[in-house]
Design a protein around this motif. Structure first.
Motif, PDB file in Angstrom:
ATOM      1  N   THR A   1      46.641  34.383  46.624  1.00 51.21           N
ATOM      2  CA  THR A   1      45.843  33.179  46.867  1.00 51.21           C
ATOM      3  C   THR A   1      44.371  33.531  47.034  1.00 51.21           C
ATOM      4  O   THR A   1      43.498  32.857  46.482  1.00 51.21           O
ATOM      5  CB  THR A   1      46.351  32.457  48.133  1.00 51.21           C
ATOM      6  OG1 THR A   1      47.742  32.206  47.987  1.00 51.21           O
ATOM      7  CG2 THR A   1      45.609  31.166  48.358  1.00 51.21           C
ATOM      8  N   GLN A   2      44.107  34.577  47.799  1.00 54.01           N
ATOM      9  CA  GLN A   2      42.719  34.993  47.993  1.00 54.01           C
ATOM     10  C   GLN A   2      42.099  35.450  46.678  1.00 54.01           C
ATOM     11  O   GLN A   2      40.936  35.173  46.399  1.00 54.01           O
ATOM     12  CB  GLN A   2      42.640  36.113  49.028  1.00 54.01           C
ATOM     13  CG  GLN A   2      42.896  35.641  50.441  1.00 54.01           C
ATOM     14  CD  GLN A   2      42.911  36.787  51.427  1.00 54.01           C
ATOM     15  OE1 GLN A   2      43.123  37.940  51.056  1.00 54.01           O
ATOM     16  NE2 GLN A   2      42.700  36.466  52.697  1.00 54.01           N
TER      17      GLN A   2
ATOM     18  N   MET B   1      44.822  42.299  49.473  1.00 59.51           N
ATOM     19  CA  MET B   1      44.385  40.945  49.205  1.00 59.51           C
ATOM     20  C   MET B   1      45.568  40.188  48.590  1.00 59.51           C
ATOM     21  O   MET B   1      46.234  40.677  47.692  1.00 59.51           O
ATOM     22  CB  MET B   1      43.191  40.959  48.258  1.00 59.51           C
ATOM     23  CG  MET B   1      42.629  39.587  48.050  1.00 59.51           C
ATOM     24  SD  MET B   1      41.245  39.436  46.891  1.00 59.51           S
ATOM     25  CE  MET B   1      40.198  40.797  47.171  1.00 59.51           C
TER      26      MET B   1
ATOM     27  N   ASN C   1      38.849  33.768  44.955  1.00 57.68           N
ATOM     28  CA  ASN C   1      37.658  34.558  44.641  1.00 57.68           C
ATOM     29  C   ASN C   1      37.233  34.379  43.192  1.00 57.68           C
ATOM     30  O   ASN C   1      36.051  34.458  42.870  1.00 57.68           O
ATOM     31  CB  ASN C   1      37.912  36.039  44.933  1.00 57.68           C
ATOM     32  CG  ASN C   1      37.887  36.314  46.423  1.00 57.68           C
ATOM     33  OD1 ASN C   1      37.337  35.540  47.206  1.00 57.68           O
ATOM     34  ND2 ASN C   1      38.506  37.419  46.821  1.00 57.68           N
TER      35      ASN C   1
END
Length: 72
Positions: free
Chosen positions: A4-5, A1, A9
């Motif tokens: 940014t993800q 991951m 989240n």
């Protein structure tokens, strides 16, 4: 991951019910593209203005008939 993800989240739950997953917004990429297009158009208009200022146009006089009368 990716980072940014991971950030998304963690930030999405903070939006709560106000975040609509079906709504599409242009975001930062849309702003960057719009700004680049605006700068391009501004540059083209500035260049056109400079080129039009260099044009030296002198209109030729209307030819007159041999008998000296002018036609309307």
């Amino acid at each position: 991951m990716s980072a940014t993800q991971a950030a998304l989240n963690e930030l999405l739950p903070l939006a709560g019910d106000t975040f609509d997953k079906d709504k599409v917004t242009p975001g930062i990429l849309g702003f960057i593209v719009f700004a680049a297009l605006a700068l391009g158009v501004w540059g083209l208009m500035k260049s056109m203005s400079r080129h039009m200022g260099r044009v030296d146009f002198k209109e030729a006089p209307e030819p007159t008939p041999a008998d000296g009368t002018r036609t309307p």
